[in-house]
Enzyme design. Sequence first.
Site, mmCIF file in Angstrom:
data_model
loop_
_atom_site.group_PDB
_atom_site.id
_atom_site.type_symbol
_atom_site.label_atom_id
_atom_site.label_comp_id
_atom_site.label_asym_id
_atom_site.label_seq_id
_atom_site.Cartn_x
_atom_site.Cartn_y
_atom_site.Cartn_z
ATOM 1 N N PHE A 262 -19.480 -6.091 12.660
ATOM 2 C CA PHE A 262 -20.680 -5.281 12.420
ATOM 3 C C PHE A 262 -20.638 -3.994 13.242
ATOM 4 C CE2 PHE A 262 -21.595 -9.749 11.741
ATOM 5 C CZ PHE A 262 -22.050 -9.729 10.428
ATOM 6 N N LEU A 263 -19.427 -3.479 13.441
ATOM 7 C CA LEU A 263 -19.253 -2.297 14.286
ATOM 8 C C LEU A 263 -19.542 -1.036 13.494
ATOM 9 C CD1 LEU A 263 -15.743 -3.320 15.698
ATOM 10 C CD2 LEU A 263 -17.982 -3.844 16.693
ATOM 11 N N ARG A 264 -20.234 -0.094 14.148
ATOM 12 C CA ARG A 264 -20.447 1.217 13.524
ATOM 13 C C ARG A 264 -19.363 2.172 13.999
ATOM 14 N NH1 ARG A 264 -26.088 2.143 16.180
ATOM 15 N NH2 ARG A 264 -24.931 0.943 17.710
ATOM 16 N N CYS B 207 -18.066 2.249 4.458
ATOM 17 C CA CYS B 207 -18.623 0.888 4.371
ATOM 18 C C CYS B 207 -19.760 0.744 3.359
ATOM 19 C CB CYS B 207 -19.088 0.441 5.745
ATOM 20 S SG CYS B 207 -17.778 0.558 6.961
ATOM 21 N N LEU C 260 -34.332 4.258 9.250
ATOM 22 C CA LEU C 260 -35.452 4.824 8.490
ATOM 23 C C LEU C 260 -35.412 6.336 8.606
ATOM 24 C CD1 LEU C 260 -38.450 2.435 9.292
ATOM 25 C CD2 LEU C 260 -37.044 2.522 7.224
ATOM 26 N N LYS D 45 -20.919 11.081 9.439
ATOM 27 C CA LYS D 45 -21.987 11.008 10.439
ATOM 28 C C LYS D 45 -21.414 11.557 11.742
ATOM 29 C CE LYS D 45 -21.116 6.412 12.250
ATOM 30 N NZ LYS D 45 -21.691 5.137 12.606
HETATM 31 C C1 UGA Z 1 -21.992 0.479 8.912
HETATM 32 C C2 UGA Z 1 -22.889 -0.575 9.575
HETATM 33 O O1 UGA Z 1 -23.953 0.074 10.276
HETATM 34 C C3 UGA Z 1 -22.075 -1.459 10.542
HETATM 35 O O2 UGA Z 1 -22.918 -2.497 11.049
HETATM 36 C C4 UGA Z 1 -20.923 -2.084 9.772
HETATM 37 O O3 UGA Z 1 -20.105 -2.871 10.632
HETATM 38 C C5 UGA Z 1 -20.071 -0.975 9.181
HETATM 39 O O4 UGA Z 1 -20.879 -0.182 8.279
HETATM 40 C C6 UGA Z 1 -18.944 -1.641 8.410
HETATM 41 O O5 UGA Z 1 -19.192 -2.312 7.427
HETATM 42 O O6 UGA Z 1 -17.793 -1.603 8.907
HETATM 43 P P1 UGA Z 1 -21.013 2.845 9.641
HETATM 44 O O7 UGA Z 1 -20.628 3.007 8.206
HETATM 45 O O8 UGA Z 1 -20.009 3.134 10.686
HETATM 46 O O9 UGA Z 1 -21.530 1.356 9.931
HETATM 47 O O10 UGA Z 1 -22.212 3.848 9.921
HETATM 48 P P2 UGA Z 1 -23.809 3.785 10.032
HETATM 49 O O11 UGA Z 1 -24.209 4.235 11.378
HETATM 50 O O12 UGA Z 1 -24.332 2.510 9.564
HETATM 51 O O13 UGA Z 1 -24.218 4.945 8.988
HETATM 52 C C7 UGA Z 1 -23.853 4.872 7.624
HETATM 53 C C8 UGA Z 1 -24.420 6.044 6.872
HETATM 54 O O14 UGA Z 1 -25.830 5.924 6.741
HETATM 55 C C9 UGA Z 1 -24.173 7.418 7.503
HETATM 56 O O15 UGA Z 1 -23.795 8.335 6.509
HETATM 57 C C10 UGA Z 1 -25.519 7.795 8.101
HETATM 58 O O16 UGA Z 1 -25.702 9.184 8.177
HETATM 59 C C11 UGA Z 1 -26.464 7.159 7.107
HETATM 60 N N1 UGA Z 1 -27.800 6.856 7.658
HETATM 61 C C12 UGA Z 1 -27.939 5.955 8.655
HETATM 62 C C13 UGA Z 1 -28.916 7.488 7.134
HETATM 63 O O17 UGA Z 1 -28.821 8.319 6.206
HETATM 64 N N2 UGA Z 1 -30.153 7.178 7.630
HETATM 65 C C14 UGA Z 1 -30.310 6.278 8.629
HETATM 66 O O18 UGA Z 1 -31.481 6.039 9.039
HETATM 67 C C15 UGA Z 1 -29.187 5.644 9.150
#
Ligand code: UGA
Length: 434
Positions: A150-152, A258, A248, A319
């Site tokens: 579950f790593l970001r 992902c 949110l 991001k």
């Molecule tokens: C995501 C999950 O958060 C991790 O828990 C998971 O392990 C990972 O996928 C995976 O499956 O390997 P990640 O893709 O690195 O992690 O990035 P996030 O921080 O989750 O952001 C994903 C996208 O959502 C980004 O483009 C971000 O800008 C967007 N986002 C995030 C929003 O538009 N709004 C938000 O409130 C949060």
Amino acid sequence: MNVTVIGTGYVGLIAACCLANSGHKITGVEKNNTKLDMLRQRKSPIYEEGLDEILNKVIDNGSISFTDDLATAMDTADLVIIAVGTPSLTDDRVDLSQIFAVAETITALANKPLTVVMKSTVPPGTGKMLVERYFSKSEQQISYVSNPEFLREGRAVWDWYNTDRIIIGSQDTEAANQLNELYADLNVPKIHMDVTSAEMVKYASNAFLATKISFINEIANLCEYVGADIDAVAPAVGMDNRIGKQFLHAGLGYGGSCFPKDTKGLRFIASYYGYPFSVLKAVMEVNSAQKIRGMRKLLTALDNNLYNKKIALLGLSFKPGTDDTRESPGIDIAEMLISEGAQVHACDPLALASSQTLLDSDHISFHEDPYQAVSNCHAIVLATEWPEFIHLDWQKIKAAMQAPYVLLDGRNAIPKESIQNLGFHYLSFGRATN
Ligand code: UGA
């Protein structure tokens, strides 16, 4: 414990380094020679905060080594972790070819009882199939554990040590206990379940987070019609513990390697069983539409004509904190701007190199310096909320631009009053400014 980690991408390399840092003896197996050479020279092929320090430390104290020779690596292993890529196919199915190849090789090479741990994201049902198709055919006892991550990206090392839970999916108690031992230093709940449920936890988690993002984007869009402000609404909604504050944040929508892949993968599985996963379908549609909505705002502000307009694009990674441009909204926006005939001046602190190969056009130039990127531009699109961009000297930025000074804040990241006071034509999502 002696552990072999197959694949040194985002998941494999973080797992390998952090497990080595916990005192396990790790062999990382990488078949790509360029990556292997880099790792042997102590250079991480990916950018991840804190990773270089751990990599250097564990190479120095001899707890990690890298090889392309899986057979030798498996000789001493108590546990083999699979962390190879599972990209999307064009029909949204998950490409399991690398998983199958590795499973076949492990089965052929196993010369003693072994536990195989799946860290790659694989669709529910894959583990069962791998056991039936490969591991049960071995003369050795091969136990199988699903152990999703579950790593970001950008926060992966921090997440490793601060995870909310460790999921251990296995019917084999001894193998499951090996995983308890593997993660003994992490004082977090270790949740045991069957293999298929563990696989589903991963997909359900990512799909739910994607749902939160699309949901808040729809609320933000509706705020624009009714005259409400998402900056007031979202935090107040998130204060309900049942909902939670995170994910949110409205804007251009989610990208990365992902959420887009896993939502498509889950939708495919549902359709395979004839189940219409309607919520998920809507989540994906809203996410695609959000970028177009952003483009519409920009078009309207520029008299419905982007031809030959100079647009600075701040942010190409999906991001902040990563150089990853996979499924990045910034890359999509660049492509849309180019196809409308705009001249794009792109800037990103880390992702310029990877973007240059993706965006090969006379209509785009790449800049390391944001002040240079905005020079003479009619508009700016902020696609990634890098702190370097948010904290720019916006007065200086405006002085470098030309009218009509449009700023599309695709991440609702810039304080709106101060930017409007500088005379920008400021656009964002659901913030009562448009
Ligand atoms: C995501 C999950 O958060 C991790 O828990 C998971 O392990 C990972 O996928 C995976 O499956 O390997 P990640 O893709 O690195 O992690 O990035 P996030 O921080 O989750 O952001 C994903 C996208 O959502 C980004 O483009 C971000 O800008 C967007 N986002 C995030 C929003 O538009 N709004 C938000 O409130 C949060």
